[in-house]
Design an enzyme around this catalytic site. Structure first.
Site, mmCIF file in Angstrom:
data_model
loop_
_atom_site.group_PDB
_atom_site.id
_atom_site.type_symbol
_atom_site.label_atom_id
_atom_site.label_comp_id
_atom_site.label_asym_id
_atom_site.label_seq_id
_atom_site.Cartn_x
_atom_site.Cartn_y
_atom_site.Cartn_z
ATOM 1 N N VAL A 17 32.253 54.461 37.056
ATOM 2 C CA VAL A 17 33.236 53.996 36.446
ATOM 3 C C VAL A 17 33.164 53.759 34.925
ATOM 4 O O VAL A 17 34.106 53.942 34.148
ATOM 5 C CB VAL A 17 33.696 52.461 37.086
ATOM 6 C CG1 VAL A 17 35.440 52.003 36.522
ATOM 7 C CG2 VAL A 17 34.025 52.706 38.502
ATOM 8 N N LYS A 41 20.881 47.949 32.272
ATOM 9 C CA LYS A 41 19.629 47.345 32.746
ATOM 10 C C LYS A 41 18.610 48.231 32.184
ATOM 11 O O LYS A 41 17.431 47.375 32.093
ATOM 12 C CB LYS A 41 19.836 47.296 34.365
ATOM 13 C CG LYS A 41 20.628 45.995 34.796
ATOM 14 C CD LYS A 41 20.486 45.525 36.193
ATOM 15 C CE LYS A 41 21.272 44.521 36.365
ATOM 16 N NZ LYS A 41 21.257 44.106 37.848
ATOM 17 N N LYS A 98 36.421 43.152 41.855
ATOM 18 C CA LYS A 98 37.418 42.387 42.614
ATOM 19 C C LYS A 98 36.680 41.036 43.520
ATOM 20 O O LYS A 98 37.416 39.970 43.547
ATOM 21 C CB LYS A 98 37.802 43.244 43.664
ATOM 22 C CG LYS A 98 37.185 43.802 44.808
ATOM 23 C CD LYS A 98 36.367 45.042 44.488
ATOM 24 C CE LYS A 98 36.786 46.262 44.151
ATOM 25 N NZ LYS A 98 36.050 47.428 43.949
ATOM 26 N N GLU A 122 43.494 45.153 36.559
ATOM 27 C CA GLU A 122 44.359 46.143 37.181
ATOM 28 C C GLU A 122 43.559 46.908 38.091
ATOM 29 O O GLU A 122 43.587 47.224 39.354
ATOM 30 C CB GLU A 122 45.271 47.143 36.241
ATOM 31 C CG GLU A 122 46.242 47.876 36.838
ATOM 32 C CD GLU A 122 47.319 47.157 37.637
ATOM 33 O OE1 GLU A 122 47.401 47.029 38.891
ATOM 34 O OE2 GLU A 122 48.058 46.271 36.949
ATOM 35 N N GLY A 127 42.551 51.068 42.314
ATOM 36 C CA GLY A 127 42.102 52.055 41.638
ATOM 37 C C GLY A 127 43.153 52.309 40.552
ATOM 38 O O GLY A 127 43.348 51.425 39.386
ATOM 39 N N ILE A 129 46.358 52.591 41.069
ATOM 40 C CA ILE A 129 47.836 52.379 40.888
ATOM 41 C C ILE A 129 48.064 50.824 40.358
ATOM 42 O O ILE A 129 47.312 50.041 40.347
ATOM 43 C CB ILE A 129 48.089 51.893 42.569
ATOM 44 C CG1 ILE A 129 47.780 53.280 43.381
ATOM 45 C CG2 ILE A 129 49.512 51.530 42.905
ATOM 46 C CD1 ILE A 129 47.737 53.242 44.896
ATOM 47 N N LYS A 198 40.596 42.551 47.397
ATOM 48 C CA LYS A 198 41.738 43.005 46.676
ATOM 49 C C LYS A 198 43.030 42.217 47.319
ATOM 50 O O LYS A 198 44.010 41.888 46.487
ATOM 51 C CB LYS A 198 41.986 44.437 47.033
ATOM 52 C CG LYS A 198 40.745 45.423 46.163
ATOM 53 C CD LYS A 198 40.731 46.734 46.719
ATOM 54 C CE LYS A 198 39.581 47.761 46.176
ATOM 55 N NZ LYS A 198 39.707 48.957 46.490
ATOM 56 N N GLY A 296 36.537 56.568 42.817
ATOM 57 C CA GLY A 296 36.401 57.625 41.664
ATOM 58 C C GLY A 296 36.420 57.130 40.211
ATOM 59 O O GLY A 296 37.029 56.237 39.843
#
Length: 400
Positions: A17, A41, A98, A122, A127, A129, A198, A296
């Site tokens: 991400v 790290k 989350k 968000e 993801g 949406i 979530k 993704g």
């Protein structure tokens, strides 16, 4: 952060991400070179200038020029420490963690107020949406009835392979891991924990209630068998891992994460692969359906980018449901109809059905369909996780 200040980002984490965010920001002229430091790290070649990378959180948190922290690491404990310190230092924060947010929601909301800063997340929910922003802004009223959806792209990818391509569960899981949709230890996704956290976040923005994740039933797909898959196909269903929060009478709500037998007339029936789908139902607008990639680097990175650009306009969550339409309570005694597949009939001594709708018995696999209270399932969830069974909701419940 004043609107005339240019956003200067300290990024924690440069995995899938983090890299995805870096890629999408590099294509955004207004934010080009906004990432000034990245905390990781260990040293290794990452295809970027070495001077961008730092190895201690305080190198970013104590930098007065950094006014925005973006936290994209896996460890919830470390994420909590980073986010808390950043908020206390008066920096805005964007997070995708989350678990950390769901477990510390009340404190994080208070820290924002105390330090006059904004925490946006968000990307933590679905993801790509924008479901949290919609719940905060478009559905900022007292008409909401339920939020139901496929909240985990990894488990949905696996189930899509099983039902659409007739793949074996273990084979589909291995492919999901190879593609980076599932971790080496997939339990966080396939056992429903990711969806649970979530759902906790969505519940706060839907009904203004903060609920301890430990008090909510989650049961995943890791024990699904060929028998369950064949049963679903013969009945015209697909099995999806679904999270749901629903408003009941007298300002009560109920919520859970369970596999569900989904019929073709439901919106989420056609949500496949790593996509998420969320159905928002209300008194006046009936049903609204939101659909997008739930896994993704680039899809999740785009949601993080949306939060970053929102900060450029001084946006913050107002938690309107808690402020103006609060007073909801979590009702655990709602009864839902479940499909229970079992081999050893002794399990029926453990699970107390209030009413039986259908039953089948054989020498190998048997099943019962009937109504069971969520509080009862919660009380025996450890035994459920360790038993050779499979549970799925049918979507029916007793009226409350």
């Amino acid at each position: 952060m004043r609107s005339e200040n240019k956003i200067r980002i300290g990024l924690f984490g440069f995995g899938v991400v983090g890299r995805g965010l870096y890629d999408v920001i590099s294509q955004t002229p207004a934010l080009d070179q906004a990432i000034v430091k990245i905390c990781v790290k260990s040293e290794k070649e990452r295809g970027l200038p070495n001077e961008l990378f730092f190895y201690h959180p305080d190198d970013l948190l104590d930098d007065p020029e950094i006014n925005t922290i973006v936290e994209l690491i896996n460890d919830a404990g470390e994420a909590y420490a980073i986010v808390k310190k950043a908020l206390q230092k008066g920096k805005n924060v964007v997070s995708a963690n989350k678990k950390m947010i769901a477990e510390n929601m009340a404190e994080l909301i208070e820290l924002q107020k105390e330090n006059n800063v904004s925490l946006l997340y968000e990307a933590s929910a679905c993801g790509s949406i924008p479901v949290i922003r919609n719940l905060e802004e478009y559905y900022d009223n007292d008409l909401l009835l339920s939020v139901t959806g496929i909240l985990n792209g990894s488990s949905n990818y696996i189930l899509s392979q099983v039902f659409d391509h007739h793949r074996d569960y273990k084979e589909a899981l291995k492919e999901a891991q190879d593609l980076g949709f599932a971790e080496a230890d997939p339990s966080f996704d396939v056992d429903g924990f990711d969806s649970l956290y979530k759902l906790i976040i969505l519940t706060m923005h839907s009904f203004g209630v903060i609920i301890n994740p430990d008090e909510v039933l989650n049961y995943g797909i890791s024990t699904i068998s060929d028998f369950d898959i064949t049963y679903a196909r013969e009945k015209g269903f697909k099995i999806k891992l679904v999270g749901q929060v629903e408003r009941l009478r007298d300002k009560k709500i109920t919520l859970f994460v369970l596999p569900r037998l989904v019929s073709p007339d439901k919106y989420i029936y056609s949500v496949e692969d790593e996509y998420n789908g969320v159905v928002i139902k209300g008194l006046a607008y009936d049903k609204q359906f939101m659909f997008g990639k739930g896994a993704g680097g680039h899809p999740t990175g785009s949601a993080v980018l949306s939060d970053i650009t929102a900060l450029m306009h001084n946006y913050r969550y107002e938690y309107k449901k808690a402020a103006y339409f609060g007073g909801y309570s979590y009702f655990k005694d709602a009864a839902i109809e479940i499909y229970l597949r079992y081999k050893n009939p002794d399990i029926l001594k453990l699970i107390k059905f209030e009413r039986i709708s259908e039953a089948y018995t054989s020498t190998t696999n048997s099943y019962k369909i009937g109504f069971v209270s969520l509080s009862h399932l919660l009380s025996i969830r450890n035994e459920l996780q360790s038993s050779d069974i499979f549970l799925a909701a049918t979507g029916k419940s007793l009226n409350y």
